[in-house]
Design an enzyme around this catalytic site. Structure first.
Site, PDB file in Angstrom:
ATOM      1  N   THR A   1       0.824  -1.208   0.000  1.00  0.00           N
ATOM      2  CA  THR A   1       0.000   0.000   0.000  1.00  0.00           C
ATOM      3  C   THR A   1       0.861   1.263   0.000  1.00  0.00           C
ATOM      4  O   THR A   1       1.990   1.242   0.507  1.00  0.00           O
ATOM      5  CB  THR A   1      -0.901   0.002   1.258  1.00  0.00           C
ATOM      6  OG1 THR A   1      -1.421   1.302   1.463  1.00  0.00           O
ATOM      7  CG2 THR A   1      -0.137  -0.391   2.515  1.00  0.00           C
ATOM      8  N   ASP A   2       0.297   2.347  -0.516  1.00  0.00           N
ATOM      9  CA  ASP A   2       1.014   3.628  -0.470  1.00  0.00           C
ATOM     10  C   ASP A   2       1.182   4.133   0.962  1.00  0.00           C
ATOM     11  O   ASP A   2       2.002   5.015   1.221  1.00  0.00           O
ATOM     12  CB  ASP A   2       0.304   4.684  -1.341  1.00  0.00           C
ATOM     13  CG  ASP A   2      -1.133   4.991  -0.931  1.00  0.00           C
ATOM     14  OD1 ASP A   2      -1.648   4.363   0.013  1.00  0.00           O
ATOM     15  OD2 ASP A   2      -1.746   5.871  -1.571  1.00  0.00           O
ATOM     16  N   GLU A   3       0.406   3.545   1.902  1.00  0.00           N
ATOM     17  CA  GLU A   3       0.465   4.052   3.274  1.00  0.00           C
ATOM     18  C   GLU A   3       1.817   3.792   3.935  1.00  0.00           C
ATOM     19  O   GLU A   3       2.151   4.418   4.946  1.00  0.00           O
ATOM     20  CB  GLU A   3      -0.670   3.443   4.114  1.00  0.00           C
ATOM     21  CG  GLU A   3      -2.021   3.755   3.502  1.00  0.00           C
ATOM     22  CD  GLU A   3      -3.197   3.578   4.437  1.00  0.00           C
ATOM     23  OE1 GLU A   3      -3.028   3.701   5.652  1.00  0.00           O
ATOM     24  OE2 GLU A   3      -4.303   3.329   3.923  1.00  0.00           O
TER      25      GLU A   3
ATOM     26  N   TYR B   1      -1.289  -0.298  11.125  1.00  0.00           N
ATOM     27  CA  TYR B   1      -1.531  -1.004   9.853  1.00  0.00           C
ATOM     28  C   TYR B   1      -0.381  -0.751   8.878  1.00  0.00           C
ATOM     29  O   TYR B   1       0.224  -1.688   8.341  1.00  0.00           O
ATOM     30  CB  TYR B   1      -2.858  -0.539   9.234  1.00  0.00           C
ATOM     31  CG  TYR B   1      -2.977  -0.858   7.751  1.00  0.00           C
ATOM     32  CD1 TYR B   1      -3.036  -2.174   7.311  1.00  0.00           C
ATOM     33  CD2 TYR B   1      -3.028   0.171   6.799  1.00  0.00           C
ATOM     34  CE1 TYR B   1      -3.123  -2.469   5.948  1.00  0.00           C
ATOM     35  CE2 TYR B   1      -3.126  -0.122   5.444  1.00  0.00           C
ATOM     36  CZ  TYR B   1      -3.171  -1.444   5.024  1.00  0.00           C
ATOM     37  OH  TYR B   1      -3.256  -1.727   3.683  1.00  0.00           O
TER      38      TYR B   1
ATOM     39  N   LYS C   1       2.525  -3.334   7.267  1.00  0.00           N
ATOM     40  CA  LYS C   1       2.724  -3.552   5.828  1.00  0.00           C
ATOM     41  C   LYS C   1       4.168  -3.201   5.439  1.00  0.00           C
ATOM     42  O   LYS C   1       4.784  -3.884   4.615  1.00  0.00           O
ATOM     43  CB  LYS C   1       1.745  -2.708   5.005  1.00  0.00           C
ATOM     44  CG  LYS C   1       0.281  -3.077   5.161  1.00  0.00           C
ATOM     45  CD  LYS C   1      -0.070  -4.459   4.630  1.00  0.00           C
ATOM     46  CE  LYS C   1      -0.011  -4.546   3.112  1.00  0.00           C
ATOM     47  NZ  LYS C   1      -0.508  -5.851   2.625  1.00  0.00           N
TER      48      LYS C   1
HETATM   49  N1  LIG Z   1      -8.400  -1.774  -0.326  1.00  0.00           N
HETATM   50  C1  LIG Z   1      -7.506  -0.841  -0.626  1.00  0.00           C
HETATM   51  O1  LIG Z   1      -7.839   0.324  -0.816  1.00  0.00           O
HETATM   52  C2  LIG Z   1      -6.042  -1.214  -0.746  1.00  0.00           C
HETATM   53  C3  LIG Z   1      -5.145  -0.277  -1.238  1.00  0.00           C
HETATM   54  C4  LIG Z   1      -3.798  -0.616  -1.348  1.00  0.00           C
HETATM   55  C5  LIG Z   1      -3.368  -1.871  -0.949  1.00  0.00           C
HETATM   56  N2  LIG Z   1      -4.257  -2.746  -0.451  1.00  0.00           N
HETATM   57  C6  LIG Z   1      -3.754  -4.067  -0.032  1.00  0.00           C
HETATM   58  O2  LIG Z   1      -4.508  -5.035  -0.717  1.00  0.00           O
HETATM   59  C7  LIG Z   1      -4.696  -6.174   0.099  1.00  0.00           C
HETATM   60  C8  LIG Z   1      -6.170  -6.454   0.211  1.00  0.00           C
HETATM   61  O3  LIG Z   1      -6.806  -5.318   0.799  1.00  0.00           O
HETATM   62  P1  LIG Z   1      -8.404  -5.267   0.884  1.00  0.00           P
HETATM   63  O4  LIG Z   1      -8.770  -3.970   1.484  1.00  0.00           O
HETATM   64  O5  LIG Z   1      -8.950  -5.650  -0.403  1.00  0.00           O
HETATM   65  O6  LIG Z   1      -8.625  -6.424   1.969  1.00  0.00           O
HETATM   66  P2  LIG Z   1      -9.900  -6.914   2.723  1.00  0.00           P
HETATM   67  O7  LIG Z   1      -9.814  -6.416   4.136  1.00  0.00           O
HETATM   68  O8  LIG Z   1     -11.134  -6.652   1.949  1.00  0.00           O
HETATM   69  O9  LIG Z   1      -9.676  -8.505   2.706  1.00  0.00           O
HETATM   70  C9  LIG Z   1      -8.616  -9.117   3.369  1.00  0.00           C
HETATM   71  C10 LIG Z   1      -8.770 -10.620   3.159  1.00  0.00           C
HETATM   72  O10 LIG Z   1      -7.676 -11.270   3.830  1.00  0.00           O
HETATM   73  C11 LIG Z   1      -8.214 -12.402   4.522  1.00  0.00           C
HETATM   74  N3  LIG Z   1      -7.333 -12.700   5.665  1.00  0.00           N
HETATM   75  C12 LIG Z   1      -7.082 -11.924   6.744  1.00  0.00           C
HETATM   76  N4  LIG Z   1      -6.245 -12.564   7.589  1.00  0.00           N
HETATM   77  C13 LIG Z   1      -5.946 -13.747   6.996  1.00  0.00           C
HETATM   78  C14 LIG Z   1      -5.128 -14.844   7.391  1.00  0.00           C
HETATM   79  N5  LIG Z   1      -4.439 -14.833   8.549  1.00  0.00           N
HETATM   80  N6  LIG Z   1      -5.032 -15.898   6.559  1.00  0.00           N
HETATM   81  C15 LIG Z   1      -5.725 -15.921   5.371  1.00  0.00           C
HETATM   82  N7  LIG Z   1      -6.525 -14.920   4.976  1.00  0.00           N
HETATM   83  C16 LIG Z   1      -6.642 -13.851   5.782  1.00  0.00           C
HETATM   84  C17 LIG Z   1      -9.602 -11.963   4.961  1.00  0.00           C
HETATM   85  O11 LIG Z   1     -10.442 -13.054   5.276  1.00  0.00           O
HETATM   86  C18 LIG Z   1     -10.066 -11.179   3.749  1.00  0.00           C
HETATM   87  O12 LIG Z   1     -10.695 -12.026   2.806  1.00  0.00           O
HETATM   88  C19 LIG Z   1      -4.057  -5.857   1.441  1.00  0.00           C
HETATM   89  O13 LIG Z   1      -2.785  -6.456   1.489  1.00  0.00           O
HETATM   90  C20 LIG Z   1      -3.950  -4.351   1.449  1.00  0.00           C
HETATM   91  O14 LIG Z   1      -2.846  -3.920   2.227  1.00  0.00           O
HETATM   92  C21 LIG Z   1      -5.591  -2.463  -0.332  1.00  0.00           C
END
Ligand SMILES: NC(=O)c1ccc[n+]([C@@H]2O[C@H](COP(=O)([O-])OP(=O)(O)OC[C@H]3O[C@@H](n4cnc5c(N)ncnc54)[C@H](O)[C@@H]3O)[C@@H](O)[C@H]2O)c1
Length: 340
Positions: free
Chosen positions: A123-125, A150, A154
């Site tokens: 993430t950009d964070e 968080y 990451k």
């Molecule tokens: N959503 C955003 O805006 C965004 C932006 C940049 C990066 N990301 C990155 O993308 C990824 C997904 O983000 P998101 O917001 O779509 O996630 P989300 O919170 O919607 O989903 C996370 C998923 O991970 C699973 N999970 C959590 N702990 C687990 C474990 N111990 N074992 C197996 N599965 C597990 C959960 O059940 C869930 O299905 C993350 O790594 C996040 O840092 C997200």
């Protein structure tokens, strides 16, 4: 090619799987997901009948299970994480356990089984915060300076990932994306949280002065970029992913209010969250030039379609809300609702 996708029942992970199944010929997907409060198999209804898709219910921290699955995989896209900054303020431990130790478990198995590519979805964070009022952007060489538990978890995972490239020559890549929006996003994140509030005719809670800026991207564009990184990137590289679409929270709020036909003052201002990053902005020149990726979705259009999706997919919403009720899951602003 067989890809182990972690966290594929989450928001972005489900779109990565959708893209792999629909756009990468003969690609097989194993989805390893713990189904935490954020995991939802209904996010995959349009692809889960594919003979090239398989779901495994389990934990990325379970070394035995991860080892067995990685033995069958050619590559891994790692999206599983605890992802909500507010929750990381009230309960940071699980963020370290999942995001750091979970990543380490996957890296170890990847090394043992010599996967062809390990894509760490970050993430950009991790870069920290930019000031308002200038045009500075994060590049891939901006030092990591995370501010929330968080983001720190990451960043730690990113550093571990890159250490496996330097030390063991594991072919890793890291992607760092801005804020995603789109269908299937768990309604604790700003856009779906606000849409659901407005659909229930409740005012939306805006943190602080509402001027915090995020760099927004449609989730399908993020997923396509991650798959491009899997297929085309050089090992050891980091790629920012973004659509050069910076908006502050008030601008997002105003757009949602007008899309849902509410007055512009249908807002409650609430105390800012601790350590709230002021601004994110990403330079994405590297991925555009090196991999030929670019975002395909216009922000206003895709936001409108996103609102329509939440308006029409009432079964998805009521199942999420029933589960929130059943399992006593706070729907948003966790640190506020716990009174800290
Ligand atoms: N959503 C955003 O805006 C965004 C932006 C940049 C990066 N990301 C990155 O993308 C990824 C997904 O983000 P998101 O917001 O779509 O996630 P989300 O919170 O919607 O989903 C996370 C998923 O991970 C699973 N999970 C959590 N702990 C687990 C474990 N111990 N074992 C197996 N599965 C597990 C959960 O059940 C869930 O299905 C993350 O790594 C996040 O840092 C997200």
């Amino acid at each position: 090619m067989r890809v182990l996708v972690t966290g594929g029942a989450g928001f972005s992970g489900s779109w990565v799987i959708r893209h792999l199944i629909n756009s990468v010929q003969d690609c097989e997907v194993i989805n390893l997901d713990l189904l935490t409060y954020a995991g939802n198999l209904e996010n995959l209804v349009d692809v889960d009948q594919s003979p090239r898709y398989q779901f495994v219910h389990g934990d990325i921290r379970d070394a035995g299970l991860v080892d067995a699955l990685m033995a069958k995989a050619d590559a891994c896209i790692h999206t599983a994480a605890e992802t909500h900054v507010d929750r990381s303020i009230t309960g940071p431990l699980v963020f370290t356990e999942t995001n750091v130790l979970g990543t380490q478990t996957l890296l170890e198995a990847s090394r043992r089984h010599q996967v062809r590519k390990f894509v760490m979805v970050s993430t950009d964070e991790v870069y920290g915060s930019l000031q308002l009022g200038n045009s500075d952007q994060f590049t891939e060489s901006t030092p990591l300076k995370p501010n929330s538990p968080y983001a720190a978890s990451k960043a730690a995972a990113d550093l571990l990932t890159m250490s496996y490239f330097k030390t063991y020559n594991l072919p890793v890549c890291i992607t760092r994306c801005g804020n995603n929006y789109g269908p299937y996003q768990y309604p604790e994140k700003l856009i779906p949280f606000f849409i659901l509030k407005l659909l229930q005719n409740e005012p939306v809670p805006v943190y602080g002065d509402g001027l915090n800026v995020r760099d927004w991207i449609y989730v399908a564009d993020h997923a396509a970029a991650v798959v491009d990184v899997l297929m085309k990137s050089q090992p050891g590289e980091v790629y920012n992913i973004g659509a050069n679409n910076q908006r502050n929270n008030l601008e997002i709020t105003q757009l949602l209010l007008s899309l849902l036909g509410k007055p512009q003052d249908f807002v409650t201002y609430v105390p800012d969250r601790p350590g709230h990053d002021r601004r994110y902005a990403l330079s994405t020149q590297k991925i555009r030039e090196a991999l030929g990726w670019s975002p395909k979705h216009d922000f206003e259009q895709a936001l409108q379609e996103t609102v329509q999706w939440y308006q029409t997919n009432t079964a998805w919403i009521s199942h999420v809300q029933e589960r929130q009720h059943r399992e006593n899951i706070a729907p948003g602003a966790a640190w506020l609702s716990k009174g800290s």
